[in-house]
Enzyme design. Sequence first.
Site, PDB file in Angstrom:
ATOM      1  N   HIS A 235      22.044  40.082  12.521  1.00 60.59           N
ATOM      2  CA  HIS A 235      21.673  38.676  12.685  1.00 60.59           C
ATOM      3  C   HIS A 235      21.110  38.085  11.391  1.00 60.59           C
ATOM      4  O   HIS A 235      21.428  36.954  11.018  1.00 60.59           O
ATOM      5  CB  HIS A 235      20.656  38.567  13.818  1.00 60.59           C
ATOM      6  CG  HIS A 235      20.613  37.240  14.477  1.00 60.59           C
ATOM      7  ND1 HIS A 235      20.007  37.038  15.697  1.00 60.59           N
ATOM      8  CD2 HIS A 235      21.087  36.030  14.107  1.00 60.59           C
ATOM      9  CE1 HIS A 235      20.103  35.767  16.043  1.00 60.59           C
ATOM     10  NE2 HIS A 235      20.755  35.138  15.091  1.00 60.59           N
TER      11      HIS A 235
ATOM     12  N   GLY B 156      22.645  12.077  18.081  1.00 57.67           N
ATOM     13  CA  GLY B 156      21.957  11.369  17.023  1.00 57.67           C
ATOM     14  C   GLY B 156      20.443  11.487  17.155  1.00 57.67           C
ATOM     15  O   GLY B 156      19.923  12.323  17.897  1.00 57.67           O
TER      16      GLY B 156
ATOM     17  N   SER C  91      26.120  26.400  15.556  1.00 57.29           N
ATOM     18  CA  SER C  91      25.567  25.031  15.465  1.00 57.29           C
ATOM     19  C   SER C  91      26.577  24.051  14.885  1.00 57.29           C
ATOM     20  O   SER C  91      26.250  23.264  13.990  1.00 57.29           O
ATOM     21  CB  SER C  91      24.276  25.017  14.636  1.00 57.29           C
ATOM     22  OG  SER C  91      23.260  25.763  15.256  1.00 57.29           O
ATOM     23  N   PRO C  92      27.833  24.054  15.375  1.00 55.37           N
ATOM     24  CA  PRO C  92      28.836  23.124  14.840  1.00 55.37           C
ATOM     25  C   PRO C  92      28.534  21.673  15.184  1.00 55.37           C
ATOM     26  O   PRO C  92      29.136  20.768  14.598  1.00 55.37           O
ATOM     27  CB  PRO C  92      30.134  23.601  15.499  1.00 55.37           C
ATOM     28  CG  PRO C  92      29.687  24.189  16.800  1.00 55.37           C
ATOM     29  CD  PRO C  92      28.380  24.864  16.489  1.00 55.37           C
TER      30      PRO C  92
ATOM     31  N   TYR D  64      17.075  36.240  21.460  1.00 53.39           N
ATOM     32  CA  TYR D  64      17.081  35.036  22.300  1.00 53.39           C
ATOM     33  C   TYR D  64      16.287  35.312  23.572  1.00 53.39           C
ATOM     34  O   TYR D  64      16.735  36.037  24.457  1.00 53.39           O
ATOM     35  CB  TYR D  64      18.511  34.619  22.657  1.00 53.39           C
ATOM     36  CG  TYR D  64      19.375  34.250  21.475  1.00 53.39           C
ATOM     37  CD1 TYR D  64      18.828  33.896  20.253  1.00 53.39           C
ATOM     38  CD2 TYR D  64      20.761  34.253  21.577  1.00 53.39           C
ATOM     39  CE1 TYR D  64      19.625  33.564  19.170  1.00 53.39           C
ATOM     40  CE2 TYR D  64      21.574  33.908  20.502  1.00 53.39           C
ATOM     41  CZ  TYR D  64      20.990  33.580  19.305  1.00 53.39           C
ATOM     42  OH  TYR D  64      21.792  33.253  18.240  1.00 53.39           O
TER      43      TYR D  64
ATOM     44  N   GLY E  92      25.422  20.481  14.870  1.00 51.20           N
ATOM     45  CA  GLY E  92      24.157  20.159  14.228  1.00 51.20           C
ATOM     46  C   GLY E  92      22.967  20.262  15.157  1.00 51.20           C
ATOM     47  O   GLY E  92      22.067  19.432  15.122  1.00 51.20           O
TER      48      GLY E  92
ATOM     49  N   GLY F  52      22.804  19.642  18.183  1.00 49.68           N
ATOM     50  CA  GLY F  52      22.778  18.502  19.092  1.00 49.68           C
ATOM     51  C   GLY F  52      22.736  17.160  18.397  1.00 49.68           C
ATOM     52  O   GLY F  52      23.033  16.133  19.011  1.00 49.68           O
ATOM     53  N   PHE F  53      22.401  17.155  17.109  1.00 51.66           N
ATOM     54  CA  PHE F  53      22.291  15.879  16.393  1.00 51.66           C
ATOM     55  C   PHE F  53      23.631  15.168  16.315  1.00 51.66           C
ATOM     56  O   PHE F  53      23.698  13.934  16.422  1.00 51.66           O
ATOM     57  CB  PHE F  53      21.743  16.118  14.986  1.00 51.66           C
ATOM     58  CG  PHE F  53      21.447  14.849  14.236  1.00 51.66           C
ATOM     59  CD1 PHE F  53      20.240  14.194  14.422  1.00 51.66           C
ATOM     60  CD2 PHE F  53      22.366  14.301  13.359  1.00 51.66           C
ATOM     61  CE1 PHE F  53      19.957  13.010  13.739  1.00 51.66           C
ATOM     62  CE2 PHE F  53      22.095  13.131  12.675  1.00 51.66           C
ATOM     63  CZ  PHE F  53      20.888  12.481  12.869  1.00 51.66           C
TER      64      PHE F  53
END
Length: 341
Positions: A127, A216, A206-207, A60, A209, A211-212
Amino acid sequence: MVKVPRIKLGSQGFEVSAQGLGCMGMTAGYGPTKPEADMINLVHHAADAGVTLLDTSDVYGPEVNEILLGKAMKGEVRAKVQLATKFGIVYENEAYGARGDPEYVRAACEASLKRLDIDCIDIYYQHRIDSRVPIEITMGEMKKLVEEGKIKYVGLSEASASTIRRAHAVHPITAVQLEWSLWSRDVEDEIIPTCRELGIGIVAYSPLGRGFLSMGPKMTESLAEDDFRASLPRFQAENLEHNRVLYEQVSAIAENKGCTTAQLALAWVHHQGNDVVPIPGTTRIENLEANIKALFVKLTPDDMAALESVASVDAAKGGRYMDGMPTHLTSDTPPLSSWKP
């Protein structure tokens, strides 16, 4: 301030907060690096709220995320948190790959300890799995690092069920990190059952998504040029309209439930079992506090069934990563007998 409860992660006595904090976006992946003082303040706020599992990686930044967390953990904060970092992703010849040879494992661990300015890493993940190196070889070196007191617990990320079994036979795996959310559910067939059979904890990255499941499709309208999500298949135009329907259906359920879409998505992950710790990332204190509240959103069997009806295993359209990125689908390794140092 509501305190986050703690749970046992895995079968080796590792106790962490029921929700962790993904730190990647503070310095990498999701646009420009955020102000250091603000991110340190965020980490301190999380620790005070009881969010103790901080997740980073040497890739990162690269490296600068570990340096940031090293600064954030100075003083009394270190005693409040458990630090997770990772090794194994390499970027060579303009392509992502993985390394798991013993020399690399040791060098990566030593470098992370130095950047984090600590004596021992709480949980150290591979990783990505190096498909050229038998997993027993990689795990053998990680076992040595445990025996030397440089790491406390061992984890894997994006590993197949067979790789997890082989690794666990060398040294107990405390946690497997994997992408798991309402729109990433391919791990439920083999990997989750294998972890549970072996008593391995599950850390869901990424629970939301990426940020989706918070914003959305509109999130794609403001992505920075260096935000890697812009290159992911699920955010491309040909898939975005299909995935918009999934988001709108989940949002409707959240509205009826009296919570945000993000809180509902997080609550769904929390309701998968008391062996699951999601690590949503954020760079804003208000989002951190909203995410914590998801722990207290209670979902009924009817709620879970409603979500299952709109967010089935194959509901999302498009791959999780761009072509060439190592994942659990490419994580099987050669037999130990084939290894030639």
